[in-house]
Design an enzyme around this catalytic site. Structure first.
Site, short mmCIF file in Angstrom:
data_model
loop_
_atom_site.label_atom_id
_atom_site.label_comp_id
_atom_site.label_asym_id
_atom_site.label_seq_id
_atom_site.Cartn_x
_atom_site.Cartn_y
_atom_site.Cartn_z
CE LYS A 92 -2.05 3.07 1.88
NZ LYS A 92 -1.84 4.46 1.38
CD GLU A 121 12.49 -0.23 8.50
OE1 GLU A 121 12.56 0.57 7.57
OE2 GLU A 121 13.09 -1.32 8.49
CB CYS A 132 12.95 8.30 8.45
SG CYS A 132 14.09 7.20 7.60
CD GLU A 179 9.70 12.50 11.47
OE1 GLU A 179 8.54 12.10 11.62
OE2 GLU A 179 10.61 11.80 10.99
P1 NAD Z 1 2.40 8.35 7.25
O1 NAD Z 1 2.54 7.66 8.53
O2 NAD Z 1 1.47 9.50 7.16
O3 NAD Z 1 1.96 7.36 6.09
C1 NAD Z 1 2.69 6.16 5.85
C2 NAD Z 1 1.80 5.17 5.16
O4 NAD Z 1 0.78 4.74 6.09
C3 NAD Z 1 1.04 5.71 3.94
O5 NAD Z 1 0.97 4.71 2.95
C4 NAD Z 1 -0.34 6.00 4.51
O6 NAD Z 1 -1.36 5.99 3.54
C5 NAD Z 1 -0.49 4.84 5.49
N1 NAD Z 1 -1.46 5.07 6.56
C6 NAD Z 1 -1.76 6.24 7.20
N2 NAD Z 1 -2.70 6.03 8.13
C7 NAD Z 1 -3.02 4.71 8.08
C8 NAD Z 1 -3.92 3.89 8.80
N3 NAD Z 1 -4.70 4.38 9.78
N4 NAD Z 1 -3.97 2.57 8.51
C9 NAD Z 1 -3.19 2.05 7.54
N5 NAD Z 1 -2.31 2.78 6.82
C10 NAD Z 1 -2.23 4.10 7.09
O7 NAD Z 1 3.87 8.77 6.83
P2 NAD Z 1 4.32 9.60 5.59
O8 NAD Z 1 3.89 11.01 5.85
O9 NAD Z 1 3.93 8.93 4.33
O10 NAD Z 1 5.91 9.48 5.69
C11 NAD Z 1 6.65 10.24 6.55
C12 NAD Z 1 6.91 9.53 7.86
O11 NAD Z 1 7.52 8.27 7.61
C13 NAD Z 1 7.89 10.28 8.74
O12 NAD Z 1 7.49 10.21 10.09
C14 NAD Z 1 9.20 9.53 8.52
O13 NAD Z 1 10.13 9.69 9.56
C15 NAD Z 1 8.71 8.15 8.40
N6 NAD Z 1 9.71 7.32 7.70
C16 NAD Z 1 10.42 6.40 8.42
C17 NAD Z 1 11.39 5.63 7.78
C18 NAD Z 1 12.17 4.60 8.56
O14 NAD Z 1 12.75 3.72 7.93
N7 NAD Z 1 12.23 4.66 9.86
C19 NAD Z 1 11.64 5.79 6.42
C20 NAD Z 1 10.91 6.74 5.72
C21 NAD Z 1 9.93 7.49 6.38
#
Ligand code: NAD
Length: 450
Positions: free
Chosen positions: A145, A219, A255, A358
């Protein structure tokens, strides 16, 4: 111009299909603010179809000899930079324990069934690759997804892979997290979830998956310190705390961004000058131009969030060194884009919101320190624990910081290297577990009496 808008489709059961009810979401070019593509706005029906297809494909895929799967994955590797074909054998290794003269203990590693990989917008292809490759290598079938803000690259990959893998082995379903994401998370047919995303989404998925007790790998976000000691190679440190961290490579939407730059007082003035010089040399322009070194913020929503933090920083009394400007004045040739200039604040107070939360944009805060103990205390004074950088020539100090930093990864005299052979994950609010072939298997024990 409607004619030039690309329409992407889901990959379900080997077929490229729109959402069952035909709904779409606009994909916006963040450099211009214009719609350039449409993606399926999938819902529960599409989630059900993807799980059904993945479950149907599971017996054939998991029952295939490991080297057969490796053959398919080598073909997939034509399209991906990171692949686990060589790791396939790890997934089928087990232990033998001699329990007695006539009693043998065995362990078997088995796939979970259908793995759900939920990925963020900031590095769609690398997170897709890590999750899909490892999970497939371990014998699972997979549903990915992608994030609604930036998933065209993943859907395009789906087009390329549609004929490479047997139908249903890999499925890609786009749409809103709280809609199709939530439907997939709650689905009884999904055996394991791996999320790369924000801490808040990790918490929401934990709650939503509680009833079905799904194993989770998270992650999540970070607020990583990058610590520069007076004895460091300051040329390397100035590059490491800026271009490869919080400004270039997704404009700080990373991240592991080292968004807290801790600088030992004797080199404070010099480092601030060096950081300003590096940031001043960046080229903000059309991301499709190869000369560009820093692009825009991904979406209108994220732009509001980042610019909101600029206001918060000012209200909290952080001192602006450079940047802080936003919008049309940053890249006048692209007035509708979501542009934020590379920005640096200074403060002596690590409790400010801009030091604790963040931001996920090109915004760093520099904090001075005197002693090793102070640097460690400031670094660990965070709810996050994803990554940290240490810049020093003192080997003993480097080892002490590797030991004492509360962080999933510590880089010494380098930053943001993530080789596939090493685990990458976080502690505290940055999550737990990490993607690997073993993470996508569970162990079964057998005791055989002869
Ligand atoms: P997000 O948490 O908003 O979304 C991530 C994914 O989760 C998307 O596909 C989104 O549609 C899905 N999602 C959101 N709510 C959901 C729910 N209730 N149920 C199921 N799926 C859901 O994150 P983002 O804004 O896309 O990305 C940025 C974040 O990701 C930052 O916090 C960043 O630090 C983190 N990140 C972490 C890593 C790592 O490896 N630790 C790598 C990249 C990004």
């Amino acid at each position: 111009m409607a004619g030039s808008i690309t329409e992407y489709r889901n990959l379900i059961g080997g077929a490229l299909v729109p959402a069952a009810d035909g709904r779409t979401l606009d994909s916006v070019n963040p450099a211009t603010g214009e719609v350039w593509a449409r993606i399926p706005a999938s819902g529960r029906t599409d989630a059900d179809a993807a799980v059904t297809a993945a479950r149907k494909a599971f017996p054939g895929w998991s029952g295939m000899p490991a080297l057969g799967r490796a053959g398919f994955l080598r073909e997939v590797a034509e399209y991906l930079w990171r692949i686990a074909a060589g790791d396939v054998l790890d997934a089928v290794k087990g232990d033998t324990v001699i329990l007695g003269p006539d009693t043998l203990g065995l362990t078997r590693r088995e796939p979970y069934g259908v793995v759900l990989g939920i990925i963020p917008w900031n590095s769609p292809i690398s997170t897709f690759s890590a999750k899909a490759a490892y999970a497939l290598a371990a014998g699972n079938t997979v549903i990915v997804k992608p994030a609604e803000q930036a998933c065209a690259s993943v859907l395009r990959l789906g087009e390329l892979l549609a004929d490479v893998l047997p139908p249903g082995v890999l499925n890609i379903v786009s749409g809103l997290g709280e809609e199709v994401g939530d439907a997939l998370v709650r689905h009884r047919g999904v055996g394991k979830i791996s999320l790369t995303g924000s801490t808040q989404t990790g918490q929401a998925i934990t709650r939503a998956s509680a009833d079905s007790l799904k194993p989770l790998t998270f992650e999540l976000g970070g607020k990583s310190p990058n610590i520069v000691f007076a004895d460091a190679d300051l040329d390397a440190a100035a590059q490491g705390v800026t271009v490869n961290s919080v400004y270039t490579g997704n404009a700080g939407q990373v991240c592991v961004a080292g968004s807290r730059i801790l600088i030992q007082r004797p080199v404070w003035d010099e480092m601030i000058e060096r950081v300003a010089a590096v940031a001043g040399g960046l080229t903000l322009a059309d991301p499709l131009d190869l000369a560009t070194t820093m692009g825009p913020i991904v979406s209108a929503g994220q732009y509001e969030r980042v610019t909101g933090y600029l206001e918060i920083a000012e209200k909290e009394g952080a001192e602006l060194v450079f940047g802080g400007t936003t919008g049309a004045s940053v890249v006048p040739s692209m007035p509708g884009g979501y542009w934020v200039a590379p920005t640096l604040y200074t403060t002596t107070d690590n409790s400010l919101r801009v030091c604790q939360e963040e931001i996920f944009g090109p915004v760093a805060v520099a904090i001075p320190f005197d002693t090793d103990e102070e640097a460690l205390a400031i670094s660990n004074d965070s709810s996050y624990g994803l990554a940290a950088g240490v810049w020093t020539r003192d080997l003993g100090r480097a080892h002490r910081f590797v030991r004492d930093l509360q962080s999933g990864t510590v880089w010494v005299n380098t930053f943001r290297q993530m080789p596939p052979g090493l685990p990458f994950g976080g502690v505290k609010d940055s999550g737990y577990g990490h993607d690997s072939v073993l993470a996508y298997t569970r162990e079964k024990a057998a005791i055989i009496q002869t």
